[in-house]
Design a protein around this motif. Structure first.
Motif, PDB file in Angstrom:
ATOM      1  N   PRO A   8      37.307  27.723   9.425  1.00 48.90           N
ATOM      2  CA  PRO A   8      37.570  28.711   8.366  1.00 48.90           C
ATOM      3  C   PRO A   8      38.443  29.839   8.911  1.00 48.90           C
ATOM      4  O   PRO A   8      38.790  29.837  10.100  1.00 48.90           O
ATOM      5  N   THR A  34      27.226  24.725  13.141  1.00 43.44           N
ATOM      6  CA  THR A  34      28.041  25.908  12.856  1.00 43.44           C
ATOM      7  C   THR A  34      28.032  26.790  14.103  1.00 43.44           C
ATOM      8  O   THR A  34      26.981  27.025  14.701  1.00 43.44           O
ATOM      9  N   VAL A  40      29.405  32.511   9.864  1.00 45.92           N
ATOM     10  CA  VAL A  40      29.550  31.070   9.630  1.00 45.92           C
ATOM     11  C   VAL A  40      28.197  30.387   9.455  1.00 45.92           C
ATOM     12  O   VAL A  40      28.114  29.281   8.908  1.00 45.92           O
ATOM     13  N   PHE A  47      34.114  29.263   2.778  1.00 47.82           N
ATOM     14  CA  PHE A  47      32.918  28.505   3.126  1.00 47.82           C
ATOM     15  C   PHE A  47      32.547  27.482   2.055  1.00 47.82           C
ATOM     16  O   PHE A  47      32.043  26.400   2.364  1.00 47.82           O
ATOM     17  N   GLN A  58      33.998  29.188  13.524  1.00 51.55           N
ATOM     18  CA  GLN A  58      34.660  30.368  12.968  1.00 51.55           C
ATOM     19  C   GLN A  58      35.128  31.240  14.134  1.00 51.55           C
ATOM     20  O   GLN A  58      34.323  31.888  14.797  1.00 51.55           O
ATOM     21  N   VAL A  69      27.275  28.657   6.172  1.00 50.97           N
ATOM     22  CA  VAL A  69      27.699  27.292   5.838  1.00 50.97           C
ATOM     23  C   VAL A  69      26.546  26.313   6.040  1.00 50.97           C
ATOM     24  O   VAL A  69      26.266  25.470   5.186  1.00 50.97           O
TER      25      VAL A  69
END
Length: 441
Positions: free
Chosen positions: A367, A423, A429, A404, A340, A432
């Motif tokens: 994302p 991640t 993030v 997500f 992210q 996730v």
């Protein structure tokens, strides 16, 4: 908090009943540090891990330190403690020149790379800010009065001259910082190669020296690096290394957290322990037992023969370190990176570097950018879709996801046993990884 009224962050004024007003977080930390002997850890990378290692080490040495770091130590399940001992360890963030508020007697610079360019504009400005951070250790006039004639005069924290600067001398940014520009900064060459004076009092709070002592370290032995590791090796997923000071072996150590970059972070902790007179065996035991910091290459689950890891990295160098550590620990396994991007301004500035690094993973899922402090106009300069496009053009494999939930669904349907899922990012993030683990149970 002090005064009867102060500006709020939105630029408005807010009256508070009684003699109170809002002050900056860094200023409040500086005020607390004045009651202790401060140890401030600065640098583009490694601040949290190094600060946490030092805090844990001093705690295990029975020194009951205070500390405040930018993460949650797994051993304590907190990122801050106000202890009854004499030492205060603080992560020293360079953004907004916040670290200038910290009156530490031991100041550490792990590295200096371009970052926070939305604030500093140029790398030279950033380097100069690091110079100002350590300058009070060398100049009593500046320590008392701040930088006369410059914006922020009187802003730099007062620091006695009997302190230490611990610097990564092989880092180009640190080298630039330590150079004397226009005869303004009286930095000496690194101090003598021998051991520091015996006794904590003579090191920190006894008779003052003319200037702070500069102690240098690096990843290898050079003319300028006084401390360095040798014979780094991995055994049972733990990093073993020798520590050397000049041409003399100081000791063997084992590190409880992964990554060769953490060997240098541990080396800083070893140097601090030596300055404070901590027994070497206590240092050795603490480094081996240290469990790490949440969101710093944190293994959050091993589930259905997959490993799920979370990391706070948000700069290309940090992302590279995450990938390199994963490749070392888990060779020949498929590597997923869910990255992210943090700040539109940072993503735009380091686009080429992010693309180059993300091409080294097997699959990158991206994302939307985490905006944080970005204002609306800057949010138009780049998008995650552009990042994905550039990765794929450069030979990598990347996909964009608008949220997500769609990433979790894709991971659930497409990962296989022995995959490594990481991640990465300074935003949210991490959600996730935890949701993926929940779905897989």
């Amino acid at each position: 908090l002090r005064g009867r009224a102060s500006p709020c962050w939105a630029g408005e004024r807010k009256n508070i009943v009684g003699p109170l007003s809002i002050i900056k977080y860094a200023e409040a930390v500086g005020l607390l540090m004045r009651r202790k002997i401060g140890i401030a850890i600065s640098g583009t990378h490694g601040k949290t891990s190094t600060s946490s290692l030092i805090a844990y080490l001093l705690t295990k040495a029975g020194l009951h330190p205070s500390f405040i770091v930018g993460g949650v130590l797994q051993d304590f399940q907190t990122g801050s403690v106000f202890g009854e001992g004499n030492y205060f360890i603080a992560e020293a963030c360079e953004y907004d020149r916040s670290f200038h508020h910290l009156p530490a007697r031991i100041k550490i610079i792990t590295n200096i790379e371009p970052d926070h360019m939305d604030y500093y504009k140029t790398f030279n400005n950033l380097v100069n800010s690091f110079r100002q951070f350590i300058q009070p250790l060398f100049n009593p006039v500046i320590a008392r009065k701040g930088w006369a004639g410059q914006k922020g005069a009187g802003f730099i924290a007062t620091t006695p001259q009997d302190g230490f600067v611990i610097a990564n001398i092989e880092d180009p940014g640190v080298q630039k910082c330590l150079k004397e520009p226009n005869n303004i900064l009286p930095f000496p060459r690194p101090a003598g190669r021998g051991s520091p004076p015996k006794g904590v009092a003579s090191r920190i709070s006894g008779k003052k020296r003319h200037n702070a002592r500069v102690i240098t370290f690096g990843s290898k032995h050079t003319r300028d690096s006084q401390w360095y590791p040798r014979n780094i090796r991995i055994n049972n997923n733990r990093w073993h290394f020798e520590t050397w000071r000049s041409n003399k072996k100081y000791g063997d150590f084992i590190l409880g957290i992964p990554g060769e970059h953490n060997v240098l972070n541990a080396l800083v902790a070893i140097i601090v322990a030596e300055i404070l007179g901590i027994d070497k065996n206590i240092t050795r035991k603490a480094l081996a037992e240290f469990k790490g910091v949440h969101r710093r290459f944190e293994v959050i689950a091993r589930i259905r023969e997959r490993v799920v890891i979370d990391d706070y990295g948000h700069h290309p160098t940090e992302l590279q370190t995450v990938i390199s550590t994963a490749r070392t620990l888990f060779p020949n396994r498929r590597l997923w990176i869910i990255f992210q991007p943090h700040l539109y301004s940072r993503t735009k500035l380091f686009l080429k570097e992010f693309v180059r690094v993300l091409c080294k993973t097997d699959i990158a899922l991206i994302p939307p950018i985490y905006s944080a402090r970005d204002i609306k106009p800057s949010q138009q300069v780049i998008s995650s879709e552009e990042v994905v496009s550039e990765i794929n053009k450069s030979g990598g494999s990347a996909r964009y996801f608008p949220d997500f939930a769609s990433i979790v669904k894709y991971l659930t349907e497409n990962t296989i046993p022995y995959d490594i899922i990481i991640t990465v990012g300074a935003g949210d993030v991490w959600k996730v990884g935890w949701e993926f683990v929940r779905k897989m149970r």
